[in-house]
Design a protein around this motif. Structure first.
Motif, PDB file in Angstrom:
ATOM      1  N   ARG A 186       0.833  -1.207   0.000  1.00  0.00           N
ATOM      2  CA  ARG A 186       0.000   0.000   0.000  1.00  0.00           C
ATOM      3  C   ARG A 186       0.868   1.258   0.000  1.00  0.00           C
ATOM      4  O   ARG A 186       0.514   2.262  -0.604  1.00  0.00           O
ATOM      5  CB  ARG A 186      -0.935  -0.011   1.200  1.00  0.00           C
ATOM      6  CG  ARG A 186      -1.823   1.188   1.338  1.00  0.00           C
ATOM      7  CD  ARG A 186      -2.636   1.528   0.106  1.00  0.00           C
ATOM      8  NE  ARG A 186      -3.463   0.443  -0.331  1.00  0.00           N
ATOM      9  CZ  ARG A 186      -4.054   0.398  -1.522  1.00  0.00           C
ATOM     10  NH1 ARG A 186      -3.917   1.371  -2.378  1.00  0.00           N
ATOM     11  NH2 ARG A 186      -4.773  -0.627  -1.861  1.00  0.00           N
ATOM     12  N   GLY A 238      -0.147   2.985  -3.146  1.00  0.00           N
ATOM     13  CA  GLY A 238      -1.262   3.828  -2.724  1.00  0.00           C
ATOM     14  C   GLY A 238      -1.583   4.946  -3.698  1.00  0.00           C
ATOM     15  O   GLY A 238      -0.709   5.718  -4.061  1.00  0.00           O
ATOM     16  N   ASP A 282      -3.199   7.709   1.691  1.00  0.00           N
ATOM     17  CA  ASP A 282      -3.065   6.257   1.813  1.00  0.00           C
ATOM     18  C   ASP A 282      -1.640   5.879   2.180  1.00  0.00           C
ATOM     19  O   ASP A 282      -1.416   4.968   2.983  1.00  0.00           O
ATOM     20  CB  ASP A 282      -3.441   5.565   0.503  1.00  0.00           C
ATOM     21  CG  ASP A 282      -4.912   5.666   0.187  1.00  0.00           C
ATOM     22  OD1 ASP A 282      -5.712   5.773   1.128  1.00  0.00           O
ATOM     23  OD2 ASP A 282      -5.262   5.643  -1.011  1.00  0.00           O
TER      24      ASP A 282
END
Length: 89
Positions: A23, A27, A32
């Motif tokens: 992530r 992201g 994020d």
């Protein structure tokens, strides 16, 4: 029994760290990435605490506390930067 729980714990934390790194790299939004980095700090603390239990040493607890403090300050600084565009104003 404790050794089995530690193996399960290590496996879960390392899997969570791998997902956080994914992530962090992928992201789509900066928010994020900040949340992934914050969660990565928390997982690093969990990993250090598991190592402390594995090696029966209290030294690792101090390292986990330092990482927690630096992670908190870093997350606040990144959130402030994303909100305002600068840190000192």
């Amino acid at each position: 029994m404790l050794s089995v729980a530690l193996v399960i714990g290590f496996t879960a934390v390392i899997a969570a760290m791998a997902m956080n790194v994914f992530r962090l790299v992928r992201g789509p939004y900066p928010e994020d990435r900040v949340l992934a980095l914050d969660t990565l700090y928390i997982n690093a603390i969990a990993l250090i605490l598991l190592l402390s239990i594995e090696f029966a040493s209290r030294l690792y607890f101090e390292a986990a506390l330092l990482i927690a403090m630096m992670g908190f300050v870093g997350t606040i600084a990144l959130a402030k930067y994303l909100d305002r565009g600068d840190l000192m104003h």
